[in-house]
Scaffold this motif. Sequence first.
Motif, mmCIF file in Angstrom:
data_model
loop_
_atom_site.group_PDB
_atom_site.id
_atom_site.type_symbol
_atom_site.label_atom_id
_atom_site.label_comp_id
_atom_site.label_asym_id
_atom_site.label_seq_id
_atom_site.Cartn_x
_atom_site.Cartn_y
_atom_site.Cartn_z
ATOM 1 N N ARG A 18 0.824 -1.197 0.000
ATOM 2 C CA ARG A 18 0.000 0.000 0.000
ATOM 3 C C ARG A 18 0.869 1.262 0.000
ATOM 4 N NH1 ARG A 18 -2.796 -0.768 4.575
ATOM 5 N NH2 ARG A 18 -4.018 -2.366 3.527
ATOM 6 N N GLU A 19 1.984 1.216 0.742
ATOM 7 C CA GLU A 19 2.845 2.390 0.853
ATOM 8 C C GLU A 19 3.740 2.568 -0.368
ATOM 9 O OE1 GLU A 19 4.941 1.911 4.516
ATOM 10 O OE2 GLU A 19 3.298 2.711 5.722
ATOM 11 N N SER A 20 4.289 1.447 -0.889
ATOM 12 C CA SER A 20 5.266 1.549 -1.977
ATOM 13 C C SER A 20 4.668 1.298 -3.354
ATOM 14 C CB SER A 20 6.416 0.549 -1.730
ATOM 15 O OG SER A 20 7.040 0.810 -0.494
ATOM 16 N N PHE A 21 3.617 0.484 -3.410
ATOM 17 C CA PHE A 21 2.988 0.146 -4.693
ATOM 18 C C PHE A 21 1.476 0.242 -4.538
ATOM 19 C CE2 PHE A 21 6.876 -2.345 -4.091
ATOM 20 C CZ PHE A 21 7.645 -1.895 -5.151
ATOM 21 N N ILE A 159 12.740 -10.657 -6.053
ATOM 22 C CA ILE A 159 11.836 -9.641 -5.521
ATOM 23 C C ILE A 159 11.505 -9.924 -4.054
ATOM 24 C CG2 ILE A 159 10.842 -9.084 -7.765
ATOM 25 C CD1 ILE A 159 8.385 -10.742 -6.942
ATOM 26 N N ALA A 160 11.829 -11.123 -3.606
ATOM 27 C CA ALA A 160 11.656 -11.472 -2.196
ATOM 28 C C ALA A 160 12.445 -12.740 -1.918
ATOM 29 C CB ALA A 160 10.189 -11.674 -1.841
ATOM 30 N N ALA A 161 12.822 -12.910 -0.682
ATOM 31 C CA ALA A 161 13.535 -14.116 -0.268
ATOM 32 C C ALA A 161 13.473 -14.206 1.242
ATOM 33 C CB ALA A 161 14.987 -14.089 -0.742
ATOM 34 N N THR A 176 11.581 -8.072 1.082
ATOM 35 C CA THR A 176 11.085 -7.767 -0.261
ATOM 36 C C THR A 176 11.912 -6.636 -0.863
ATOM 37 O OG1 THR A 176 9.435 -6.225 0.640
ATOM 38 C CG2 THR A 176 8.729 -8.506 0.265
ATOM 39 N N GLY A 177 13.129 -6.457 -0.338
ATOM 40 C CA GLY A 177 13.984 -5.374 -0.798
ATOM 41 C C GLY A 177 13.758 -4.085 -0.043
ATOM 42 N N GLN A 178 12.999 -4.146 1.027
ATOM 43 C CA GLN A 178 12.727 -2.971 1.868
ATOM 44 C C GLN A 178 13.077 -3.288 3.323
ATOM 45 O OE1 GLN A 178 8.930 -0.827 0.818
ATOM 46 N NE2 GLN A 178 8.567 -2.663 -0.393
ATOM 47 N N ALA A 286 20.898 -11.072 3.761
ATOM 48 C CA ALA A 286 22.079 -10.489 4.405
ATOM 49 C C ALA A 286 22.298 -9.048 3.960
ATOM 50 C CB ALA A 286 23.314 -11.333 4.097
ATOM 51 N N GLU A 287 22.240 -8.797 2.657
ATOM 52 C CA GLU A 287 22.478 -7.442 2.151
ATOM 53 C C GLU A 287 21.412 -6.469 2.651
ATOM 54 O OE1 GLU A 287 23.100 -7.037 -2.001
ATOM 55 O OE2 GLU A 287 24.927 -8.261 -2.024
ATOM 56 N N GLN A 288 20.173 -6.918 2.686
ATOM 57 C CA GLN A 288 19.097 -6.040 3.136
ATOM 58 C C GLN A 288 19.197 -5.718 4.626
ATOM 59 O OE1 GLN A 288 16.434 -4.405 1.568
ATOM 60 N NE2 GLN A 288 17.746 -4.778 -0.199
ATOM 61 N N ALA A 289 19.946 -6.555 5.362
ATOM 62 C CA ALA A 289 20.151 -6.320 6.792
ATOM 63 C C ALA A 289 21.465 -5.588 7.063
ATOM 64 C CB ALA A 289 20.122 -7.638 7.551
ATOM 65 N N GLY A 290 22.184 -5.185 6.008
ATOM 66 C CA GLY A 290 23.428 -4.459 6.179
ATOM 67 C C GLY A 290 24.671 -5.320 6.130
ATOM 68 N N GLY A 291 24.521 -6.613 5.814
ATOM 69 C CA GLY A 291 25.661 -7.507 5.710
ATOM 70 C C GLY A 291 26.155 -7.635 4.273
ATOM 71 N N ILE A 292 27.064 -8.570 4.069
ATOM 72 C CA ILE A 292 27.689 -8.796 2.759
ATOM 73 C C ILE A 292 27.720 -10.295 2.495
ATOM 74 C CG2 ILE A 292 29.832 -8.561 1.407
ATOM 75 C CD1 ILE A 292 30.491 -6.080 3.108
ATOM 76 N N ALA A 293 27.512 -10.695 1.236
ATOM 77 C CA ALA A 293 27.583 -12.102 0.846
ATOM 78 C C ALA A 293 28.371 -12.227 -0.452
ATOM 79 C CB ALA A 293 26.185 -12.688 0.669
ATOM 80 N N THR A 294 29.415 -13.075 -0.451
ATOM 81 C CA THR A 294 30.238 -13.287 -1.641
ATOM 82 C C THR A 294 30.574 -14.769 -1.778
ATOM 83 O OG1 THR A 294 32.469 -13.170 -0.656
ATOM 84 C CG2 THR A 294 31.352 -11.070 -1.078
ATOM 85 N N ASP A 295 31.199 -15.099 -2.919
ATOM 86 C CA ASP A 295 31.730 -16.450 -3.082
ATOM 87 C C ASP A 295 33.232 -16.473 -2.769
ATOM 88 O OD1 ASP A 295 32.909 -15.199 -5.241
ATOM 89 O OD2 ASP A 295 32.204 -16.639 -6.745
ATOM 90 N N GLY A 296 33.701 -15.408 -2.156
ATOM 91 C CA GLY A 296 35.119 -15.249 -1.858
ATOM 92 C C GLY A 296 35.802 -14.294 -2.802
#
Length: 337
Positions: A18-21, A159-161, A176-178, A286-296
Amino acid sequence: MQPSLGTTAEQHILLQQRESFPDASGEFSWLLSGITLACKIVGAAVRRAGLVDVLGATGDTNVQGEVVQKLDHYANEALLSCLGNRGNVGVLASEENEEPVVVIKDANHGKYVVIFDPLDGSGNIDVNINVGTIFSILRRDPNSKDPQGDVLQPGYKQIAAGYVLYGSSTMLVYTTGQGVNGFTLDPSIGAFLLSHPNIRMPERGKQYSLNESNAESFPEYFRRFLYWFKSGADGSAYTSRYVGSLVADFHRTLLKGGIFLYPPTAKNPSGKLRLMYEANPIGFVAEQAGGIATDGHQRILDIKPSSLHQRVPLMVGSKYEMELLQRFAEQDKNRAG
C-alpha cells in the motif's frame, strides 16, 4: 505508517504494498500466504518427529546424489501443493526435483517463480537440531515458454527471499527489498506475528561459523584468515559456533554478527552450497540487513546461474569481517600476480 508488534506477515506485506505500490493487486500477499501455510504444515511435522513416522530415509536419492529423508519429501510435497494452488505461480523449482515444475493454471497469470530448499539441514532432524525452509521469489514473463530460463536469473533480480526456522519457536524471516523483518509463529492462533522488525546485522560480531574439519583443504588465504580469527590478532579472539544447518548458522550470524563460511575444498572445488535456493536468498537477506555475501571473490547476487542445482562457495556476514576477508583474498591475488 509503521507496522506494530503483533502485525501478521500477510498484513505486513499488504502495508508495504500500500505504501510503496499503491496499485498492487495483493497477489504477492496471496503468494506469501502459500509459503506460510506450507511452513506451518512442515513445522507441525517437525514438532511431531519421533512420535510419527517422519524420521529416517525414504530409500531414494535426489538429483544431488543425497539420501532423501522422509521429512524432505514431506516438506517438498507441502510446498509444491500449497504454492501450486495459488494460481499466480508459474514455475516452482526445488532442491528435491531435477527440473523446474510448471504449474501455470491460467495463461494470464503465473507471474511468479518460487525456488526453494524444502528442509535445509534435514540430516540433523534425527538428533533434534534446528532445520529450516529457504525460499527465493522471482518475476516471470507471462509469455515465456522456457521454465529453465524463468528460473536461471541472477540473485539481484529476486523480488523477495527468506527462510523459516523450525527451532524452539518457528520463525519466518524475509525481505522484499525494503529491509528484513522477522515473524514468530503463535501456535495458539496459527499466525506469524511481527516479532523482530527491521533486523540489522551488527557491523561486527564475535563469532565465526564453519566446518573446520575441512581446513587443511581450504584455499591458502582462507587458512590465513581463519588463523587471524583464532589468534586474536587485533586483541579480540573469536568464538567458533557451527550447527551444520545453514538456516540455523546464518540466523545466528544475522542477529549476533560475525561471519559464516563455506569455502571451496579439495573435494568440492566449486563449493558445496546451492546458488539458486541457498546462497541467493541468504545473500539477499544479508544485504538487506546491512551484511555482505560473496563467493570469496564476487558478490553472490551478481553470479549468473548456469543450472538449477549449481554449487558455489558462500561467505556471508557482518561488514567488518567480510571486508577483512576481502583484504586477505586480494593479498593472495597480488602474491599470485
